[in-house]
Design an enzyme around this catalytic site. Structure first.
Site, PDB file in Angstrom:
ATOM      1  N   LYS A  34       0.875  -1.173   0.081  1.00 44.99           N
ATOM      2  CA  LYS A  34       0.121   0.052  -0.057  1.00 44.99           C
ATOM      3  C   LYS A  34       0.947   1.160   0.058  1.00 44.99           C
ATOM      4  O   LYS A  34       0.485   2.029  -0.785  1.00 44.99           O
ATOM      5  CB  LYS A  34      -1.148  -0.108   1.221  1.00 44.99           C
TER       6      LYS A  34
ATOM      7  N   ASP B 253     -11.488   2.948   3.844  1.00 49.80           N
ATOM      8  CA  ASP B 253     -11.983   1.401   3.744  1.00 49.80           C
ATOM      9  C   ASP B 253     -13.628   1.223   3.710  1.00 49.80           C
ATOM     10  O   ASP B 253     -13.912   0.235   3.382  1.00 49.80           O
ATOM     11  CB  ASP B 253     -11.510   0.703   5.081  1.00 49.80           C
TER      12      ASP B 253
ATOM     13  N   GLN C 102      -5.140  -1.339   9.450  1.00 49.83           N
ATOM     14  CA  GLN C 102      -5.266  -2.775   9.084  1.00 49.83           C
ATOM     15  C   GLN C 102      -5.721  -3.803   9.812  1.00 49.83           C
ATOM     16  O   GLN C 102      -5.365  -4.085  11.166  1.00 49.83           O
ATOM     17  CB  GLN C 102      -3.404  -3.229   8.686  1.00 49.83           C
TER      18      GLN C 102
HETATM   19  N1  GUN Z   1      -7.403  -6.800   6.301  1.00 49.26           N
HETATM   20  C1  GUN Z   1      -7.695  -7.801   4.960  1.00 49.26           C
HETATM   21  N2  GUN Z   1      -8.470  -6.943   4.235  1.00 49.26           N
HETATM   22  C2  GUN Z   1      -8.366  -5.695   4.732  1.00 49.26           C
HETATM   23  C3  GUN Z   1      -9.106  -4.506   4.114  1.00 49.26           C
HETATM   24  O1  GUN Z   1      -9.396  -4.596   3.338  1.00 49.26           O
HETATM   25  N3  GUN Z   1      -8.776  -3.511   4.755  1.00 49.26           N
HETATM   26  C4  GUN Z   1      -8.200  -3.484   6.096  1.00 49.26           C
HETATM   27  N4  GUN Z   1      -8.172  -2.313   6.937  1.00 49.26           N
HETATM   28  N5  GUN Z   1      -7.509  -4.664   6.681  1.00 49.26           N
HETATM   29  C5  GUN Z   1      -7.791  -5.623   5.987  1.00 49.26           C
END
Ligand code: GUN
Length: 293
Positions: free
Chosen positions: A53, A120, A97
């Site tokens: 990311k 998100d 996350q």
């Molecule tokens: N962990 C696995 N997928 C995601 C996601 O789409 N967003 C976040 N914040 N954590 C994750």
């Protein structure tokens, strides 16, 4: 033989469009979108995601703020950081996350994020916006799936869509998005009776259950479009591991009209949509209209 939907290539082109929009924003408004990513603990898969990311955020010309906290972090400490990020005008998107360590209530943390920075789309306000059709931030993985579906099929109106899986991250928001496109939507899950028959009725089949190769070709309507959200690591040949989806690709490919592969399908779209959402949030925060196309 089904067409293989190239999510990897689509994600590259989406990231290029995001990068152009970022350059234009800087030129016209002096605005550089910023994304803060918070990682608590040292889960190896999460570390890989967070690194990717950060890298892709910078490649798109945006600012990346990484906050790595120990797995002993308390909920209060994390909430203090969220408050700081909420107040920081250079931070337009905040992503915490998941999963978080057990001592932290993830709902409390997600709902402490300013909904307009919630890239998100997990905050209750954004869930409400999505389910009522108000503009807001939409979860990245289902948004990526919808983008691929519209590119493949054009108008989705009236199609039978079956979403297998009812998670808050994928299944439920995916169903909301498909309903908003005027599909007839069924959400199926582990307790669904006659799952094979339910799947066979789908013009659009979205598999998001997290069970390796659970959906065989016999469950797929000939010509259907199949979106495989699963990323499962399984034992392969010679003691190596390999990635497989929630559908049995070999048998599904023989029946479906189009199908996303794993890897290289939905996965790369998720970060591309995260970058897109960050630009959307930065524009909204500055009263600038947002149009990527
Ligand atoms: N962990 C696995 N997928 C995601 C996601 O789409 N967003 C976040 N914040 N954590 C994750």
């Amino acid at each position: 033989m089904a067409k293989k939907i190239d999510g990897k290539a689509f994600a590259v082109s989406l990231r290029e469009r995001v990068g152009k929009a970022v350059a234009q924003l800087q030129q016209d408004h002096g605005l550089v979108p910023g994304l803060a990513v918070v990682l608590v603990g040292e889960d190896p898969a999460s570390q890989v995601y967070v690194r990717n990311k950060g890298k892709q955020t910078l490649e798109a010309g945006m600012r990346s703020f990484e906050h790595k906290l120990s797995d002993a972090t308390s909920e209060t400490e994390l909430l203090v950081l969220i408050d700081q990020l909420n107040a920081d005008p250079d931070v337009h998107g905040i992503l915490v996350q998941l999963p978080l360590p057990d001592q932290i209530d993830s709902h409390a943390v997600i709902n402490a994020i300013n909904p307009d920075k919630d890239v998100d789309g997990f905050h209750l306000i954004n869930v409400g916006r999505l389910s009522t059709g108000a503009p807001g931030l939409v979860p990245c993985t289902p948004l990526g799936c919808l983008t691929l579906l519209k590119d493949e099929l054009g108008d989705l109106s009236g199609k039978n869509a079956v979403v297998v899986g009812r998670s808050n991250i994928v299944g439920k928001p995916m169903a909301s998005l498909l309903l908003a496109e005027s599909c007839t939507v069924t959400i199926a899950h582990s307790r669904t009776k006659d799952l094979a028959d339910v799947c066979r009725g789908a013009d659009i089949l979205v598999a998001a259950v997290g069970r390796p190769e659970m959906i065989p070709g016999e469950w797929v309507k000939p010509g259907a479009t199949v979106i495989d959200v699963g990323i499962n690591r399984v034992e392969g040949a010679e003691g190596k591991t390999r990635l497989v989806g929630d559908v049995d690709y070999a048998s599904v490919e023989a029946v479906a009209g189009a199908v996303t592969p794993v890897p290289g399908g939905v996965g790369p779209m998720t970060i591309a949509c995260l970058l897109r959402n960050t630009v959307q949030a930065a524009c909204a925060a500055n009263g600038i209209s947002f149009d990527l196309d």
